[in-house]
Design a protein around this motif. Sequence first.
Motif, mmCIF file in Angstrom:
data_model
loop_
_atom_site.group_PDB
_atom_site.id
_atom_site.type_symbol
_atom_site.label_atom_id
_atom_site.label_comp_id
_atom_site.label_asym_id
_atom_site.label_seq_id
_atom_site.Cartn_x
_atom_site.Cartn_y
_atom_site.Cartn_z
ATOM 1 N N ALA A 94 -50.961 -12.091 58.770
ATOM 2 C CA ALA A 94 -51.818 -11.929 57.610
ATOM 3 C C ALA A 94 -51.220 -13.076 56.561
ATOM 4 C CB ALA A 94 -51.458 -10.506 56.961
ATOM 5 N N ALA A 95 -49.892 -13.306 56.613
ATOM 6 C CA ALA A 95 -49.361 -14.428 55.935
ATOM 7 C C ALA A 95 -49.975 -15.522 55.800
ATOM 8 C CB ALA A 95 -47.831 -14.420 56.055
ATOM 9 N N VAL A 96 -50.418 -16.201 57.256
ATOM 10 C CA VAL A 96 -50.862 -17.179 57.430
ATOM 11 C C VAL A 96 -52.479 -17.329 56.831
ATOM 12 C CG1 VAL A 96 -51.598 -18.972 59.371
ATOM 13 C CG2 VAL A 96 -49.506 -17.588 59.576
ATOM 14 N N LEU A 97 -53.170 -16.243 57.111
ATOM 15 C CA LEU A 97 -54.554 -16.123 56.867
ATOM 16 C C LEU A 97 -54.747 -16.459 55.675
ATOM 17 C CD1 LEU A 97 -55.783 -13.387 59.545
ATOM 18 C CD2 LEU A 97 -56.271 -16.066 59.575
ATOM 19 N N SER A 98 -53.873 -15.384 54.681
ATOM 20 C CA SER A 98 -54.133 -15.420 53.223
ATOM 21 C C SER A 98 -53.897 -16.244 52.638
ATOM 22 C CB SER A 98 -53.401 -14.063 52.739
ATOM 23 O OG SER A 98 -52.083 -14.308 52.793
ATOM 24 N N SER A 99 -53.092 -17.541 53.144
ATOM 25 C CA SER A 99 -52.678 -18.897 52.553
ATOM 26 C C SER A 99 -53.577 -19.843 52.746
ATOM 27 C CB SER A 99 -51.410 -19.070 52.778
ATOM 28 O OG SER A 99 -51.355 -19.584 54.016
ATOM 29 N N LEU A 100 -54.708 -19.805 53.604
ATOM 30 C CA LEU A 100 -55.630 -20.646 53.869
ATOM 31 C C LEU A 100 -56.513 -21.035 52.924
ATOM 32 C CD1 LEU A 100 -56.692 -19.503 57.584
ATOM 33 C CD2 LEU A 100 -55.261 -21.378 56.976
ATOM 34 N N PHE A 129 -64.107 -12.262 57.700
ATOM 35 C CA PHE A 129 -63.004 -13.064 56.774
ATOM 36 C C PHE A 129 -62.432 -11.968 55.931
ATOM 37 C CE2 PHE A 129 -66.277 -15.873 58.599
ATOM 38 C CZ PHE A 129 -65.638 -16.914 58.955
ATOM 39 N N ARG A 130 -61.726 -11.072 56.267
ATOM 40 C CA ARG A 130 -61.098 -10.066 55.696
ATOM 41 C C ARG A 130 -60.063 -9.558 56.743
ATOM 42 N NH1 ARG A 130 -61.763 -4.456 56.602
ATOM 43 N NH2 ARG A 130 -63.523 -4.689 57.825
ATOM 44 N N VAL A 131 -58.831 -9.248 56.098
ATOM 45 C CA VAL A 131 -57.820 -8.480 56.702
ATOM 46 C C VAL A 131 -57.528 -7.103 55.892
ATOM 47 C CG1 VAL A 131 -56.650 -10.330 57.734
ATOM 48 C CG2 VAL A 131 -55.855 -9.922 55.562
ATOM 49 N N ASP A 132 -57.197 -6.273 56.506
ATOM 50 C CA ASP A 132 -56.451 -4.774 55.915
ATOM 51 C C ASP A 132 -55.132 -4.899 56.083
ATOM 52 O OD1 ASP A 132 -59.150 -4.006 55.559
ATOM 53 O OD2 ASP A 132 -59.466 -3.508 57.676
ATOM 54 N N ALA A 143 -54.688 1.213 53.767
ATOM 55 C CA ALA A 143 -55.171 -0.210 54.203
ATOM 56 C C ALA A 143 -55.944 -0.610 52.845
ATOM 57 C CB ALA A 143 -56.076 -0.077 55.282
ATOM 58 N N ILE A 144 -55.448 -1.801 52.341
ATOM 59 C CA ILE A 144 -56.050 -2.486 51.286
ATOM 60 C C ILE A 144 -56.707 -3.608 51.717
ATOM 61 C CG2 ILE A 144 -55.701 -3.572 49.176
ATOM 62 C CD1 ILE A 144 -53.297 -1.961 48.851
ATOM 63 N N PRO A 145 -58.008 -3.705 51.707
ATOM 64 C CA PRO A 145 -58.732 -5.001 52.128
ATOM 65 C C PRO A 145 -58.498 -6.155 51.314
ATOM 66 C CG PRO A 145 -60.423 -3.326 51.257
ATOM 67 C CD PRO A 145 -58.738 -2.879 50.903
ATOM 68 N N LEU A 146 -58.287 -7.377 52.085
ATOM 69 C CA LEU A 146 -58.036 -8.733 51.209
ATOM 70 C C LEU A 146 -59.323 -9.538 51.706
ATOM 71 C CD1 LEU A 146 -55.746 -9.902 49.509
ATOM 72 C CD2 LEU A 146 -54.750 -10.754 51.828
ATOM 73 N N GLU A 147 -59.834 -9.918 51.128
ATOM 74 C CA GLU A 147 -60.843 -11.090 51.265
ATOM 75 C C GLU A 147 -60.238 -12.515 51.634
ATOM 76 O OE1 GLU A 147 -64.268 -11.055 51.281
ATOM 77 O OE2 GLU A 147 -64.136 -8.854 51.078
#
Length: 334
Positions: A94-100, A129-132, A143-147
Amino acid sequence: ERLVTTGADERERAAESALRPHGLEEFVGQKVVREQLSLVLDAAKARQAPSDHVLFSGPPGLGKTTLAMIVASEMGAPLRQSSGPAIQHAGDLAAVLSSLDEGEVLFLDEIHRMARPAEEMLYIAMEDFRVDVVVGKGAGATAIPLELPKFTLVGATTRAGLLPAPLRDRFGFTGYLDFYTPEELVQVLRRSASLLGVQLTAEGAAEIGGRSRGTPRIANRLLRRVRDWAQVRGSGIVDRGAARAALEVYEVDERGLDRLDRAVLDALCRRFGGGPVGLSTLAVVVGEEAETVETVAEPFLVREGLLGRTPRGRIALPDTWAHLGLTPPRDAPA
Ligand code: ATP
């Protein structure tokens, strides 16, 4: 450390980076993969959209990392690198994906070694293209969805068969890399020699290429060692004589077998009459761990037709006897 091992440590990777091709046109061999990949990338560029996710599968040292870098540079996008073993929790991913950033290329090496919960997070990220992100614990967890930005995942694996089907299916394209022919390795060597400022003759290149086990990483490594020999003991030119003399010092024979490979074959033929003999017995005789013999020496020997694996144990094949210059006994297993 073996000179013909397919893996590379940190130091070697640094030396390798100077020799990496930067674009598809510089990448030697793998014609089918190159053509398919260039279609995928050209189509994405024409649509002005990030490319589909891409998976590269094949043994170590054949160019998966190089191709991942090429995907990013052809798309004019930055590259972020991580690996399966570095992602042990869903939170790591999640940390890697959300910083792209939008359009960024994420390279995950050894993707088959990622932790299970992270794998499940990755399916959704690749498709939607979302993580929960799960906040809280137990019954109160939500679960909070994050675009996420539209990114391109490039995965690399030595074991495509180990990837769960849902993950495999989410790659728009899979490139299967195969071992290089001796002629292709000669091209790799020529290119590397000119980058290193080494004078390499056609015979020198053929001699090194033939001993490189179909693997550019090994070809480049042998070239560096032969260059050392040529500088210290020879004329500075990497020709056939220098290649032969240097690789004799390093005990790499004309088919790319080293001391361990030959010890295994020698024990199999001379001590056990061509087998069948169990792996652990064979390992004791050559003074190695069974696992080392199985993972380090055997794959190449089997591929070369120099060793057979049967339910009753390892056996010598006609080529094994020939390679050692021995005559097989009449009752040798075939
Ligand atoms: P691993 O799985 O161990 O990471 P890999 O498949 O990713 O290996 P690379 O790191 O891409 O392999 O390649 C190893 C070395 O071989 C690099 O120095 C690279 O430049 C060179 N190489 C690989 N393929 C080619 C090629 N087709 N043309 C020229 N050089 C190549």
